[in-house]
Scaffold this motif. Structure first.
Motif, PDB file in Angstrom:
ATOM      1  N   GLU A  81       0.883  -1.365   0.024  1.00  0.00           N
ATOM      2  CA  GLU A  81      -0.093   0.170  -0.132  1.00  0.00           C
ATOM      3  C   GLU A  81       0.958   1.124  -0.067  1.00  0.00           C
ATOM      4  OE1 GLU A  81      -2.523   1.503  -0.623  1.00  0.00           O
ATOM      5  OE2 GLU A  81      -3.781   2.171   1.284  1.00  0.00           O
ATOM      6  N   VAL A  98       0.442   5.526   0.550  1.00  0.00           N
ATOM      7  CA  VAL A  98      -0.565   6.576   0.961  1.00  0.00           C
ATOM      8  C   VAL A  98       0.359   7.994   0.690  1.00  0.00           C
ATOM      9  CG1 VAL A  98      -1.866   7.778   2.757  1.00  0.00           C
ATOM     10  CG2 VAL A  98      -1.592   5.077   2.550  1.00  0.00           C
ATOM     11  N   TYR A 158      -4.576   7.053  -2.074  1.00  0.00           N
ATOM     12  CA  TYR A 158      -4.126   5.534  -1.548  1.00  0.00           C
ATOM     13  C   TYR A 158      -4.208   4.710  -2.549  1.00  0.00           C
ATOM     14  CZ  TYR A 158      -8.906   4.670  -0.770  1.00  0.00           C
ATOM     15  OH  TYR A 158     -10.509   4.561  -0.848  1.00  0.00           O
ATOM     16  N   SER A 168      -9.248  -1.303   0.965  1.00  0.00           N
ATOM     17  CA  SER A 168      -9.279  -0.795   2.184  1.00  0.00           C
ATOM     18  C   SER A 168     -10.509  -0.701   2.885  1.00  0.00           C
ATOM     19  CB  SER A 168      -8.715   0.622   2.110  1.00  0.00           C
ATOM     20  OG  SER A 168      -7.576   0.877   1.443  1.00  0.00           O
ATOM     21  N   LEU A 206     -10.329   4.057   6.667  1.00  0.00           N
ATOM     22  CA  LEU A 206      -9.324   5.040   6.452  1.00  0.00           C
ATOM     23  C   LEU A 206      -9.455   6.037   7.760  1.00  0.00           C
ATOM     24  CD1 LEU A 206     -10.316   5.157   2.691  1.00  0.00           C
ATOM     25  CD2 LEU A 206      -7.781   4.788   3.441  1.00  0.00           C
ATOM     26  N   TYR A 249     -12.341   8.772  11.489  1.00  0.00           N
ATOM     27  CA  TYR A 249     -12.097   7.689  10.548  1.00  0.00           C
ATOM     28  C   TYR A 249     -13.511   7.399   9.935  1.00  0.00           C
ATOM     29  CZ  TYR A 249     -14.895   4.661  13.543  1.00  0.00           C
ATOM     30  OH  TYR A 249     -15.780   3.999  14.418  1.00  0.00           O
ATOM     31  N   SER A 257     -15.212   2.191   4.833  1.00  0.00           N
ATOM     32  CA  SER A 257     -15.147   2.188   3.145  1.00  0.00           C
ATOM     33  C   SER A 257     -16.407   2.335   2.593  1.00  0.00           C
ATOM     34  CB  SER A 257     -14.256   1.113   2.674  1.00  0.00           C
ATOM     35  OG  SER A 257     -14.854  -0.225   2.909  1.00  0.00           O
ATOM     36  N   LYS A 276     -10.093   6.342  -5.333  1.00  0.00           N
ATOM     37  CA  LYS A 276      -8.966   6.117  -4.011  1.00  0.00           C
ATOM     38  C   LYS A 276      -8.555   7.493  -3.463  1.00  0.00           C
ATOM     39  CE  LYS A 276      -7.427   1.614  -5.664  1.00  0.00           C
ATOM     40  NZ  LYS A 276      -7.776   1.881  -7.332  1.00  0.00           N
ATOM     41  N   CYS A 293      -2.714  11.175   6.865  1.00  0.00           N
ATOM     42  CA  CYS A 293      -3.874  10.173   6.401  1.00  0.00           C
ATOM     43  C   CYS A 293      -3.093   8.792   6.718  1.00  0.00           C
ATOM     44  CB  CYS A 293      -4.162  10.302   4.931  1.00  0.00           C
ATOM     45  SG  CYS A 293      -4.773   9.251   3.995  1.00  0.00           S
ATOM     46  N   ASP A 307      -4.155   4.091   6.251  1.00  0.00           N
ATOM     47  CA  ASP A 307      -5.002   3.237   5.808  1.00  0.00           C
ATOM     48  C   ASP A 307      -4.598   1.858   6.766  1.00  0.00           C
ATOM     49  OD1 ASP A 307      -5.026   1.295   2.811  1.00  0.00           O
ATOM     50  OD2 ASP A 307      -6.540   1.351   4.451  1.00  0.00           O
ATOM     51  N   TYR A 357      -4.053  -1.893   6.437  1.00  0.00           N
ATOM     52  CA  TYR A 357      -3.751  -2.438   5.235  1.00  0.00           C
ATOM     53  C   TYR A 357      -3.460  -4.004   5.904  1.00  0.00           C
ATOM     54  CZ  TYR A 357      -1.095  -4.145   1.210  1.00  0.00           C
ATOM     55  OH  TYR A 357      -0.787  -4.807  -0.067  1.00  0.00           O
TER      56      TYR A 357
END
Lengths: 109, 114
Positions: free
Chosen positions: A2, A4, A24, A29, A32, A48, A51, A70, A89, A91, A93
């Protein structure tokens, strides 16, 4: 893996809105995140988004998520000098969090 | 409830010295991790652990060792310090159940290697 990405700097005038952008690469994901880091401190979770949402509002904060592109953004309404910080930011993953490089927000009086 | 604590806050080492950065959490979190923060690069994962006795490498593990003998503690060892390890180190923890929606960070250790 990943990746970002964020722009590194943003300056706004007190009272204006700030928009911090993030892109991203992981299309799977689930969550986020936006974290805030004040000088000399660790990171604190701001908000947060899951998704399956495209927008989340929390007082002065609005998070927008465009899954197709994304692209994630954080809007801070009525920006104050106390909002000056670095915003990350992140993610989730797999088992781990992947962070962007951080955007340093400067609020000018 | 102290959250995540780290010691020391500041440390200066000479090249080749070894040391251990301490991290502890009192939230009974299964997941703990170590990051380093360098300007313009965000946080990079060094090592992580999903429970006592289980550790794994992150993105930048070389030159660092970890162990997880208890749920609470997750020390990071620098085996032979190098100037490239000058950085700010953060420990973090989170629950691995539910939404996993928050990592709690310690206040950081600022390390300088001369």
């Amino acid at each position: 893996g990943e990746d970002v990405e964020q722009s590194l700097f943003l300056s706004v005038r007190e009272g204006d809105s700030s928009v911090i952008n993030c892109t991203y690469t992981d299309s799977s994901s689930t969550y986020l995140y936006w974290y805030k880091q004040e000088p000399g401190a660790g990171l604190q979770l701001l908000t947060y988004i899951f998704s399956n949402m495209d927008m989340k509002q929390d007082q002065r904060l609005t998070v927008l998520l465009n899954k197709k592109d994304k692209h994630l953004s954080l809007r801070i309404a009525d920006t104050q000098t106390g909002d000056s910080a670095i915003y990350f930011c992140a993610d989730l993953y797999g088992q781990n969090f992947v962070f962007g490089p951080g955007t340093r927000l400067s609020v000018l009086p | 409830n102290a959250g995540v604590t780290q010691t020391p806050k500041f440390q200066v080492l000479k090249t080749g010295q070894s040391m251990t950065l301490q991290c502890a959490q009192d939230m009974n979190h299964e997941y703990m991790s170590w990051y380093r923060q360098d300007p313009g690069m965000g946080l990079r994962l060094i090592h992580y652990s999903v429970g006592a006795g289980i550790t794994d490498q992150g993105e930048v593990p070389n030159g660092y060792n970890v162990s997880r003998s208890t749920t609470e503690d997750f020390p990071l060892r620098l085996l032979s310090a190098a100037p490239s390890q000058t950085s700010v180190y953060f420990c973090a923890s989170s629950s691995t159940t539910g939404a996993r929606n928050e990592q709690y960070f310690g206040p950081g250790t600022r390390l300088t290697v001369t």
